[in-house]
Design a protein around this motif. Structure first.
Motif, PDB file in Angstrom:
ATOM      1  N   ASN A  70       0.830  -1.206   0.000  1.00  0.00           N
ATOM      2  CA  ASN A  70       0.000   0.000   0.000  1.00  0.00           C
ATOM      3  C   ASN A  70       0.864   1.255   0.000  1.00  0.00           C
ATOM      4  O   ASN A  70       0.492   2.279  -0.609  1.00  0.00           O
ATOM      5  CB  ASN A  70      -0.933  -0.004   1.216  1.00  0.00           C
ATOM      6  CG  ASN A  70      -2.085  -0.970   1.039  1.00  0.00           C
ATOM      7  OD1 ASN A  70      -2.533  -1.239  -0.078  1.00  0.00           O
ATOM      8  ND2 ASN A  70      -2.576  -1.515   2.145  1.00  0.00           N
ATOM      9  N   TYR A  73       1.773   2.054  -3.594  1.00  0.00           N
ATOM     10  CA  TYR A  73       0.690   2.695  -4.343  1.00  0.00           C
ATOM     11  C   TYR A  73       0.462   4.125  -3.862  1.00  0.00           C
ATOM     12  O   TYR A  73       0.216   5.034  -4.665  1.00  0.00           O
ATOM     13  CB  TYR A  73      -0.591   1.883  -4.217  1.00  0.00           C
ATOM     14  CG  TYR A  73      -0.568   0.591  -5.006  1.00  0.00           C
ATOM     15  CD1 TYR A  73      -0.616   0.600  -6.395  1.00  0.00           C
ATOM     16  CD2 TYR A  73      -0.498  -0.645  -4.358  1.00  0.00           C
ATOM     17  CE1 TYR A  73      -0.593  -0.580  -7.122  1.00  0.00           C
ATOM     18  CE2 TYR A  73      -0.471  -1.836  -5.083  1.00  0.00           C
ATOM     19  CZ  TYR A  73      -0.517  -1.800  -6.464  1.00  0.00           C
ATOM     20  OH  TYR A  73      -0.485  -2.963  -7.189  1.00  0.00           O
ATOM     21  N   ASP A  74       0.535   4.335  -2.553  1.00  0.00           N
ATOM     22  CA  ASP A  74       0.352   5.684  -2.012  1.00  0.00           C
ATOM     23  C   ASP A  74       1.414   6.646  -2.541  1.00  0.00           C
ATOM     24  O   ASP A  74       1.123   7.815  -2.815  1.00  0.00           O
ATOM     25  CB  ASP A  74       0.407   5.652  -0.481  1.00  0.00           C
ATOM     26  CG  ASP A  74      -0.817   4.999   0.143  1.00  0.00           C
ATOM     27  OD1 ASP A  74      -1.831   4.846  -0.567  1.00  0.00           O
ATOM     28  OD2 ASP A  74      -0.743   4.649   1.333  1.00  0.00           O
ATOM     29  N   ILE A  77       0.502   7.477  -6.222  1.00  0.00           N
ATOM     30  CA  ILE A  77      -0.677   8.353  -6.223  1.00  0.00           C
ATOM     31  C   ILE A  77      -0.306   9.758  -5.755  1.00  0.00           C
ATOM     32  O   ILE A  77      -0.713  10.766  -6.350  1.00  0.00           O
ATOM     33  CB  ILE A  77      -1.789   7.754  -5.334  1.00  0.00           C
ATOM     34  CG1 ILE A  77      -2.327   6.468  -5.972  1.00  0.00           C
ATOM     35  CG2 ILE A  77      -2.916   8.761  -5.121  1.00  0.00           C
ATOM     36  CD1 ILE A  77      -3.203   5.643  -5.034  1.00  0.00           C
ATOM     37  N   LYS A  89      -6.348   6.527  -9.021  1.00  0.00           N
ATOM     38  CA  LYS A  89      -6.763   5.567  -8.007  1.00  0.00           C
ATOM     39  C   LYS A  89      -5.857   4.339  -8.035  1.00  0.00           C
ATOM     40  O   LYS A  89      -5.267   4.015  -9.077  1.00  0.00           O
ATOM     41  CB  LYS A  89      -8.217   5.148  -8.235  1.00  0.00           C
ATOM     42  CG  LYS A  89      -9.210   6.291  -8.088  1.00  0.00           C
ATOM     43  CD  LYS A  89     -10.642   5.813  -8.301  1.00  0.00           C
ATOM     44  CE  LYS A  89     -11.630   6.956  -8.136  1.00  0.00           C
ATOM     45  NZ  LYS A  89     -13.030   6.507  -8.346  1.00  0.00           N
ATOM     46  N   LYS A  90      -5.770   3.679  -6.903  1.00  0.00           N
ATOM     47  CA  LYS A  90      -4.886   2.520  -6.770  1.00  0.00           C
ATOM     48  C   LYS A  90      -5.166   1.476  -7.839  1.00  0.00           C
ATOM     49  O   LYS A  90      -4.231   0.925  -8.443  1.00  0.00           O
ATOM     50  CB  LYS A  90      -5.048   1.904  -5.380  1.00  0.00           C
ATOM     51  CG  LYS A  90      -4.270   0.620  -5.160  1.00  0.00           C
ATOM     52  CD  LYS A  90      -4.531   0.042  -3.775  1.00  0.00           C
ATOM     53  CE  LYS A  90      -3.835  -1.298  -3.608  1.00  0.00           C
ATOM     54  NZ  LYS A  90      -4.098  -1.889  -2.263  1.00  0.00           N
ATOM     55  N   GLU A  91      -6.441   1.213  -8.095  1.00  0.00           N
ATOM     56  CA  GLU A  91      -6.778   0.134  -9.020  1.00  0.00           C
ATOM     57  C   GLU A  91      -6.401   0.459 -10.474  1.00  0.00           C
ATOM     58  O   GLU A  91      -6.350  -0.436 -11.314  1.00  0.00           O
ATOM     59  CB  GLU A  91      -8.255  -0.216  -8.946  1.00  0.00           C
ATOM     60  CG  GLU A  91      -9.214   0.924  -9.238  1.00  0.00           C
ATOM     61  CD  GLU A  91      -9.661   1.658  -7.988  1.00  0.00           C
ATOM     62  OE1 GLU A  91     -10.765   2.236  -8.010  1.00  0.00           O
ATOM     63  OE2 GLU A  91      -8.901   1.666  -6.986  1.00  0.00           O
ATOM     64  N   ILE A  93      -3.463   1.505 -11.375  1.00  0.00           N
ATOM     65  CA  ILE A  93      -2.012   1.351 -11.504  1.00  0.00           C
ATOM     66  C   ILE A  93      -1.656  -0.109 -11.765  1.00  0.00           C
ATOM     67  O   ILE A  93      -2.000  -0.993 -10.978  1.00  0.00           O
ATOM     68  CB  ILE A  93      -1.300   1.840 -10.236  1.00  0.00           C
ATOM     69  CG1 ILE A  93      -1.670   3.300  -9.934  1.00  0.00           C
ATOM     70  CG2 ILE A  93       0.215   1.671 -10.373  1.00  0.00           C
ATOM     71  CD1 ILE A  93      -1.217   3.774  -8.565  1.00  0.00           C
ATOM     72  N   ASN A 250       5.094   2.253 -14.072  1.00  0.00           N
ATOM     73  CA  ASN A 250       3.679   2.145 -13.704  1.00  0.00           C
ATOM     74  C   ASN A 250       2.824   2.509 -14.907  1.00  0.00           C
ATOM     75  O   ASN A 250       2.926   3.613 -15.439  1.00  0.00           O
ATOM     76  CB  ASN A 250       3.358   3.072 -12.524  1.00  0.00           C
ATOM     77  CG  ASN A 250       3.976   2.570 -11.240  1.00  0.00           C
ATOM     78  OD1 ASN A 250       3.555   1.562 -10.700  1.00  0.00           O
ATOM     79  ND2 ASN A 250       5.000   3.265 -10.768  1.00  0.00           N
ATOM     80  N   GLN A 285       8.975   3.523  -4.640  1.00  0.00           N
ATOM     81  CA  GLN A 285       8.418   4.057  -3.394  1.00  0.00           C
ATOM     82  C   GLN A 285       9.322   5.133  -2.800  1.00  0.00           C
ATOM     83  O   GLN A 285       8.854   6.203  -2.381  1.00  0.00           O
ATOM     84  CB  GLN A 285       8.230   2.914  -2.393  1.00  0.00           C
ATOM     85  CG  GLN A 285       7.592   3.337  -1.080  1.00  0.00           C
ATOM     86  CD  GLN A 285       7.398   2.141  -0.148  1.00  0.00           C
ATOM     87  OE1 GLN A 285       7.114   1.045  -0.599  1.00  0.00           O
ATOM     88  NE2 GLN A 285       7.564   2.367   1.142  1.00  0.00           N
TER      89      GLN A 285
END
Length: 399
Positions: A70, A73-74, A77, A89-91, A93, A250, A285
């Motif tokens: 998470n 993804y954060d 985003i 939105k996460k979905e 990616i 991504n 990240q």
């Protein structure tokens, strides 16, 4: 300045693609010659990224199979929202190992063999490769060049897109190699043409963070809801943070139908889909969550290098015209004024007389045959030495 963008680091004999290629072409080069070709930087990676990778290995010395967390993804985003004002939105990616293999996966997922794919030339040379590799047909819509600036030929683009066999446009945004950052109005016109003709837009936005003062990148998917539903956006931190070797990208796909097709193709055995390795996941990240201070300083260095070369060439070598670089760190030079009859002679002059190893313009299409693409993401001292060699070579050429 908090970070070191001044130290010249030799990568000779250390496995660097462009350094090894340069040495193979001329093994007897002086030690102070650096290649200015392939699009990775001659800057050390941000210490926040390096320290974070070291910490990951100390905290968890297991190099097994891993998936995005998470926090990963954060970070993606958060970066898109802060830098580009793009709320994703996460979905949406889909992590992938690299943009070019993702282009292959997209072509296979969304088109059929013998379909036609549009590109706006001169353009990043792997676009030609991926279309040929997947047995699709290349349709070119050449950019218009007035001697000072490149623009899109919308009349030609619309005519080519109206062909029933054209199923996809691969958009380079910002454009590599000519350095244009497409305006929102230009992107709207592209969207209208592609939506009208049911042409899917595959937008390579790998250079989207690399903007010169006054330029604003508009993510293609923010043009409209319809444009977002008719597009696949390819992003990566690799150019921005000099992490290409970590193999992490991504692919952002809002439309769930398209996303499912892409993911299904990516999972197929033998396809080009590349999973992100665990250190690649960490790099993304760390870059997006901790690398922003380094990023802003890096942009100032690139802009300073851009201005230095524009001024130097303008004042000392008027035979060469430096085109405006709105984005990327890849400067595009019009070398027709040097008077060479073909690209081979220009190539030979640069490499053998000036010891300059650029990406020769012919690689990007026929229209680039008297051009050179110069990677300016390096210490300015490297560029100064390059200009000294070029000046001497041009003076001999004049005589």
């Amino acid at each position: 300045m908090k970070y070191n963008f001044e130290t010249c680091i030799s990568r000779k004999g250390k496995g660097s693609y462009k350094w090894d290629e340069m040495s193979q072409q001329n093994p007897n080069l002086p030690d102070d010659v650096s290649p200015l070709s392939v699009a990775d930087m001659e800057f050390s990676v941000a210490p926040e990224i390096l320290d974070g990778l070291k910490q990951r290995l100390e905290d968890n010395p297991i190099l097994g199979y891993e998936v995005p967390t998470n926090d990963y993804y954060d970070a993606v985003i958060g970066w898109m929202k802060k830098i580009h004002n793009w709320q994703i939105k996460k979905e949406w990616i889909v992590p992938n190992g690299s943009v070019v293999p993702a282009l292959v996966t997209s072509i296979k997922a969304f088109t059929k063999p013998e379909d036609s794919i549009l590109i706006m030339t001169p353009v990043y040379y792997p676009f030609y490769d991926v279309i040929n590799y997947t047995h699709r047909k290349i349709i070119t819509s050449p950019l218009k060049f007035n001697g000072e600036k490149y623009t899109i030929d919308f009349t030609d683009l619309a005519a080519k897109a109206s062909d029933i066999n054209v199923k996809m446009l691969i958009l380079c945004s910002p454009h590599n190699p000519v350095g244009r950052v497409w305006t929102k109005e230009e992107l709207k016109k592209i969207a209208n043409i592609c939506l009208t003709n049911k042409v899917l837009v595959l937008s390579d936005e790998i250079h989207s963070d690399l903007l010169m003062p006054g330029s604003i990148h508009t993510p293609y998917a923010t043009i409209s809801e319809n444009a977002a539903d008719n597009s696949v956006i390819c992003t990566a931190p690799s150019k921005t943070f000099n992490t290409a070797g970590m193999q992490a990208a991504n692919i952002i796909i809002k439309n769930p139908y398209l996303r499912n097709l892409f993911e299904d193709q990516q999972r197929r055995k033998g396809d080009s889909g590349m999973p992100v390795n665990l250190m690649g996941l960490q790099t993304v990240q760390l870059a997006y969550s901790k690398g922003e201070p380094w990023y802003h300083e890096m942009l100032k260095v690139i802009d300073s290098n851009r201005q230095y070369l524009e001024d130097y060439i303008g004042n000392n070598i008027p035979e060469i015209k430096v085109l405006p670089m709105e984005g990327t760190y890849l400067q595009w030079w019009d070398c027709t004024g040097l008077g060479f009859s073909d690209y081979q002679t220009l190539n030979k002059f640069m490499k053998q007389k000036a010891f300059l190893f650029f990406d020769d313009g012919y690689m990007f299409g026929e229209a680039g045959s008297q051009f050179e693409r110069i990677n300016i993401a390096c210490p300015q001292a490297t560029l100064q030495k390059a200009m000294e060699r070029l000046t001497k070579a041009v003076k001999k050429l004049r005589n």
